[in-house]
Design an enzyme around this catalytic site. Structure first.
Site, PDB file in Angstrom:
ATOM      1  N   CYS A  32      14.060 -24.254  -1.842  1.00  0.00           N
ATOM      2  CA  CYS A  32      15.186 -23.490  -2.364  1.00  0.00           C
ATOM      3  C   CYS A  32      14.962 -23.098  -3.824  1.00  0.00           C
ATOM      4  O   CYS A  32      14.067 -23.604  -4.493  1.00  0.00           O
ATOM      5  CB  CYS A  32      16.477 -24.311  -2.293  1.00  0.00           C
ATOM      6  SG  CYS A  32      16.928 -24.909  -0.648  1.00  0.00           S
ATOM      7  N   CYS A  63      14.668 -21.259   2.434  1.00  0.00           N
ATOM      8  CA  CYS A  63      16.081 -21.454   2.753  1.00  0.00           C
ATOM      9  C   CYS A  63      16.717 -20.120   3.125  1.00  0.00           C
ATOM     10  O   CYS A  63      16.547 -19.124   2.422  1.00  0.00           O
ATOM     11  CB  CYS A  63      16.783 -22.052   1.533  1.00  0.00           C
ATOM     12  SG  CYS A  63      18.577 -22.214   1.708  1.00  0.00           S
ATOM     13  N   CYS A  66      19.834 -19.320   0.289  1.00  0.00           N
ATOM     14  CA  CYS A  66      19.617 -18.842  -1.083  1.00  0.00           C
ATOM     15  C   CYS A  66      18.420 -17.897  -1.206  1.00  0.00           C
ATOM     16  O   CYS A  66      18.203 -17.329  -2.274  1.00  0.00           O
ATOM     17  CB  CYS A  66      19.444 -20.020  -2.040  1.00  0.00           C
ATOM     18  SG  CYS A  66      17.889 -20.951  -1.855  1.00  0.00           S
ATOM     19  N   ASP A 453      10.659  -4.411 -41.459  1.00  0.00           N
ATOM     20  CA  ASP A 453      11.031  -5.744 -41.938  1.00  0.00           C
ATOM     21  C   ASP A 453      11.316  -6.647 -40.740  1.00  0.00           C
ATOM     22  O   ASP A 453      12.464  -6.895 -40.384  1.00  0.00           O
ATOM     23  CB  ASP A 453      12.264  -5.638 -42.854  1.00  0.00           C
ATOM     24  CG  ASP A 453      12.677  -6.995 -43.412  1.00  0.00           C
ATOM     25  OD1 ASP A 453      11.848  -7.927 -43.373  1.00  0.00           O
ATOM     26  OD2 ASP A 453      13.836  -7.112 -43.873  1.00  0.00           O
TER      27      ASP A 453
END
Length: 478
Positions: A32, A63, A66, A453
């Site tokens: 996952c 998975c 996810c 700068d």
């Protein structure tokens, strides 16, 4: 991070680390992303991996909840200038699929055995395994977003045979290709907009129309200041190869791409900077790809991600720059500001040297006409070899000749210091132009324009500091 810190990230479902590492659960055989919403496994059952390929190589499957194969790429590979970082960028661009491990090694200047050893030692997977994981993701996207025959998808994804394709899909997703297609999200209209951090993955947009090409969600981690990116794209757009349409907050950027196997037209939609009054904390940009050859999908996506700087780690950048007294207020005003890259590094280099007006003329006179123009998109930017032959006495002749003959390399695996030295040695090149090329074409996150700068205290994120100063009107570049 040590393993205890990684486990704390998993336990808190911290999306900041999605793509930075993966975890596998020994009791389930599933791997996952850290932010997976499933029940947190016990520490003794968890194993950690640097890449999805390493997890797959250890026998874990992705998975389904996810979708860890589709997280934003690790920001580390774009930052690092060493062999492993360069190799990961080249693999992402599809070099192993097109040229094999031997071709990857040649581009890196190492032997195939050295490349294999370094990648395996640091990432737990060699170049073949890393490319295989990428092919599996490409295949899943094509299976779930197109009506292409499964056999055609197998070869379009870079697999050498249908059997290899079927075996890989079963191993990675615990499903057959037909089952992936059957279980793909269907395209009914969404009742309401999702929170962008609900499932931020590269993959099918279930509300997209099939006629829109290949619909994708290009995932990013953390906040994303899309307005600044689209403002830049709109200012720089060269007619014939690019266009930006729509009103601020709802714009669409479209451009043409010359790809290894064919051509492409990509479109990306801008997202508002806030959702319900709150800054986005993660999510995606909606995109559509029209490709003449689907084998170019992975390469097209990676080039679009580099252009939009979608694999950046805004948490690390903002933490460092936000602590500076001068930059702190600017970072607070624009969290997640990106440093855009280039979809075509050689094109960007030529455009940086000659300017927008001359770039438009070059496209009109020497650009390759698309076989199937799309609205105002009619051409590809001319290749360096074409320009070198057409413009032998032009001020850009030194650059385009060097790009054409390989004296200067700007691909994702190029050594940045070597490329800068080679560019500075060319006639007509100055330090300011080379700085732009290094930041944009080579994706260096730590470039300061000469004479500006920009203190060393802002390392290693000076390219992002420059973007903050430009956005605030405190710096102007020629």
């Amino acid at each position: 991070m040590d393993e205890d810190s990684r486990y704390e990230a998993v336990r808190s479902r911290d999306a900041r680390f999605d793509g930075e590492f993966f975890f596998g659960v020994a009791t389930t055989g599933i791997y996952c992303r850290p932010s997976c919403p499933a029940v947190t496994p016990k520490r003794r059952n968890v194993r950690f991996f640097m890449t999805a390929a390493a997890a797959q190589g250890s026998g874990f499957r992705a998975c389904r909840r996810c979708r860890p194969d589709a997280v934003p790429g690790s920001a580390e590979w774009n930052v690092r200038a060493d062999v492993v970082g360069r190799a990961m960028r080249l693999i992402g661009d599809g070099v192993v699929d097109r040229e094999g491990v031997a071709g990857l090694a040649v581009r890196l200047g190492y032997s195939a055995r050295q490349v294999q050893r370094q990648l395996t030692a640091e990432l737990g997977a060699g170049p073949v395994a890393l490319a295989r994981a990428q092919r599996a993701h490409t295949a899943r996207v094509l299976v779930q977003t197109t009506d292409l025959p499964i056999t055609e998808i197998a070869f379009a994804s870079g697999f050498a045979s249908v059997r290899q394709f079927n075996d890989t899909i079963r191993a990675v997703y615990a499903s057959t290709p037909s089952e992936l297609r059957t279980n793909a999200p269907q395209p009914p209209a969404r009742a309401q907009a999702k929170e962008p951090d609900s499932t931020p993955t590269d993959g099918a947009d279930p509300a997209a129309e099939p006629s829109a090409g290949i619909p994708l969600r290009l995932a990013h981690r953390g906040p994303y200041q899309s307005a600044a990116v689209f403002d830049l794209l709109q200012r720089e757009a060269v007619p014939g190869i690019e266009e930006v349409t729509g009103t601020p907050g709802r714009r669409t950027y479209r451009r043409t791409l010359g790809l290894p196997y064919g051509t492409g037209i990509v479109a990306v939609d801008e997202r508002p900077g806030t959702l319900k009054g709150r800054p986005h904390t993660g999510g995606w940009l909606d995109a559509r790809l029209h490709l003449t050859d689907h084998r170019d999908l992975t390469t097209a996506v990676q080039r679009l991600r580099r252009l939009l700087d979608l694999d950046a780690d805004p948490y690390a950048v903002d933490e460092r720059l936000g602590a500076d007294p001068r930059l702190g207020p600017l970072v607070a005003a624009r969290p997640g500001l990106r440093s855009p890259g280039a979809a075509d590094p050689e094109e960007l280099a030529v455009r940086a040297l000659v300017g927008r007006a001359e770039s438009e003329r070059l496209v009109r006179c020497y650009g390759r006409t698309l076989d199937a123009p799309s609205g105002s998109l009619t051409h590809l930017f001319p290749e360096p070899s074409v320009l070198a032959e057409a413009l032998p006495g032009d001020p850009s002749a030194g650059l385009v000749t060097a790009l054409a003959d390989g004296t200067v390399r700007l691909d994702v695996g190029a050594d940045r210091d070597d490329a800068q030295a080679a560019l500075l040695a060319l006639p007509g090149m100055d330090a300011a132009t080379v700085a732009v090329i290094r930041a944009r074409a080579l994706g260096d996150p730590d470039v300061a324009p000469p004479g500006a700068d920009i203190p060393d205290a802002w390392r290693p994120w000076r390219s992002y500091a420059v973007q903050h100063l430009l956005a605030a009107g405190e710096l102007e570049l020629p």
